[in-house]
Motif scaffolding. Sequence first.
Motif, short mmCIF file in Angstrom:
data_model
loop_
_atom_site.label_atom_id
_atom_site.label_comp_id
_atom_site.label_asym_id
_atom_site.label_seq_id
_atom_site.Cartn_x
_atom_site.Cartn_y
_atom_site.Cartn_z
N VAL A 1 29.66 19.12 51.74
CA VAL A 1 28.29 19.62 51.85
C VAL A 1 28.29 21.12 52.13
O VAL A 1 27.54 21.88 51.51
CB VAL A 1 27.53 18.88 52.97
N LEU A 2 29.15 21.55 53.04
CA LEU A 2 29.20 22.97 53.40
C LEU A 2 29.62 23.81 52.20
O LEU A 2 29.01 24.85 51.92
CB LEU A 2 30.16 23.17 54.57
N MET A 3 30.64 23.37 51.48
CA MET A 3 31.11 24.14 50.33
C MET A 3 30.10 24.11 49.19
O MET A 3 30.07 25.02 48.36
CB MET A 3 32.47 23.61 49.87
N ASN A 4 29.27 23.07 49.15
CA ASN A 4 28.25 22.95 48.12
C ASN A 4 27.09 23.93 48.34
O ASN A 4 26.33 24.23 47.41
CB ASN A 4 27.71 21.52 48.09
N ASN A 5 26.96 24.43 49.58
CA ASN A 5 25.89 25.37 49.92
C ASN A 5 26.49 26.77 50.03
O ASN A 5 27.13 27.11 51.02
CB ASN A 5 25.23 24.96 51.23
N PHE B 1 34.87 37.40 48.30
CA PHE B 1 34.66 35.95 48.21
C PHE B 1 33.28 35.67 47.62
O PHE B 1 32.28 36.23 48.08
CB PHE B 1 34.78 35.31 49.59
N ILE B 2 33.23 34.77 46.63
CA ILE B 2 31.96 34.38 46.02
C ILE B 2 31.60 32.95 46.39
O ILE B 2 30.51 32.68 46.89
CB ILE B 2 32.01 34.54 44.49
N GLU B 3 32.50 32.01 46.16
CA GLU B 3 32.22 30.61 46.48
C GLU B 3 33.50 29.79 46.42
O GLU B 3 34.54 30.27 45.94
CB GLU B 3 31.18 30.02 45.53
N ILE B 4 33.42 28.55 46.87
CA ILE B 4 34.54 27.63 46.84
C ILE B 4 34.08 26.30 46.23
O ILE B 4 32.96 25.86 46.49
CB ILE B 4 35.14 27.42 48.25
N ASN B 5 34.93 25.71 45.45
CA ASN B 5 34.63 24.45 44.77
C ASN B 5 35.54 23.37 45.34
O ASN B 5 36.77 23.46 45.23
CB ASN B 5 34.85 24.61 43.26
#
Length: 333
Positions: A106-110, A288-292
């Motif tokens: 959930v955290l990585m999805n946001n 850093f942009i995001e994590i999947n």
Amino acid sequence: MNYLLLCDYRENLKDYSPDESMYNDHPTSRNIQEIINAVTSQGYACKYFGGIPELVCAVDKKERFDHHIFLNFTDGMDQNYSRAQAPLLLEILGAPYSGSDTFSSVLMNNKHFCKQALNSLDILMPKSCIANRQLPLKEKYIKDWQYPLFVKPNCEGSSLGISSENVCHNPKDVLQFAEKLLEEFHEIIIEEYVSGLDITNYLIGNPSSYCINDIVGAELFDPSPFAVYGLKEKHNKSRTLYYNNEFLTQKLIDAIRRQSEKIAALLGARDICRIDYRINLSSEKFYFIEINSAPRFSSTSEIGFIAQKKGLNFKDVTKMFVESVNRRLILSC
């Protein structure tokens, strides 16, 4: 130990293709069979279980999966926080599974709150804020930012809602495009645009034991200064990939790898993840942009490219993945 492959596949989900071909960024049924073949080639028993609908049915029936491990390769269905659907249902079932747990997924999805969670680390991130239907965006919030800004869905992946339109060069454009995106998506994130090259750091393993920690750079075919790798470009594979020291110094490779390991550990990423950055090659600053939490795993995705560059095949990296899952779930017990 037996393995059940969990995945919702492309042909059963919404078609986002701009032409007559079938496309979304979920795995294909062929990709699912490729993974099963790679797992069984190692001497393991592995079969396809189904996707989220089948998992919901198993929860309703209170099924048991003793002596089975789920290999979770699903992005979930098309609802918000789709990547958290499988971990949540698997935890209700009490079944062991690969990949990150519900909270971490959930955290990585946001994207916005994931960045907030990383504030304790000394890393570069573009300035950003969120907006939704209850928290509308106002010009005063972004008036003094460094333009252009990039406006995108906050809780989506797979390049949904991404095109060259997302790059906005003034507050008026930002407000208009934000309003347009909010007609389709529940929440958006606005961040300062980082010029440079898209890079992704692919990790397989767990803290202190990563068997894959490699960096792939992506140069788009579009030479314009604000080119974007959106859904259309993904569909057409409109980019050239580079591996580790083909475009980075060893010092920079080591710095990115160390930072990615810290990010993965802090966010609770397990077994597999992909961390996306933007890098300015002249200054060697990377943001850093995001994590999947559920990156694509196939012979034609980044992990297949990495395997090729390392002189491996897809079966080899699949074995690394399964062994990482085993070490965490079985050997640690």
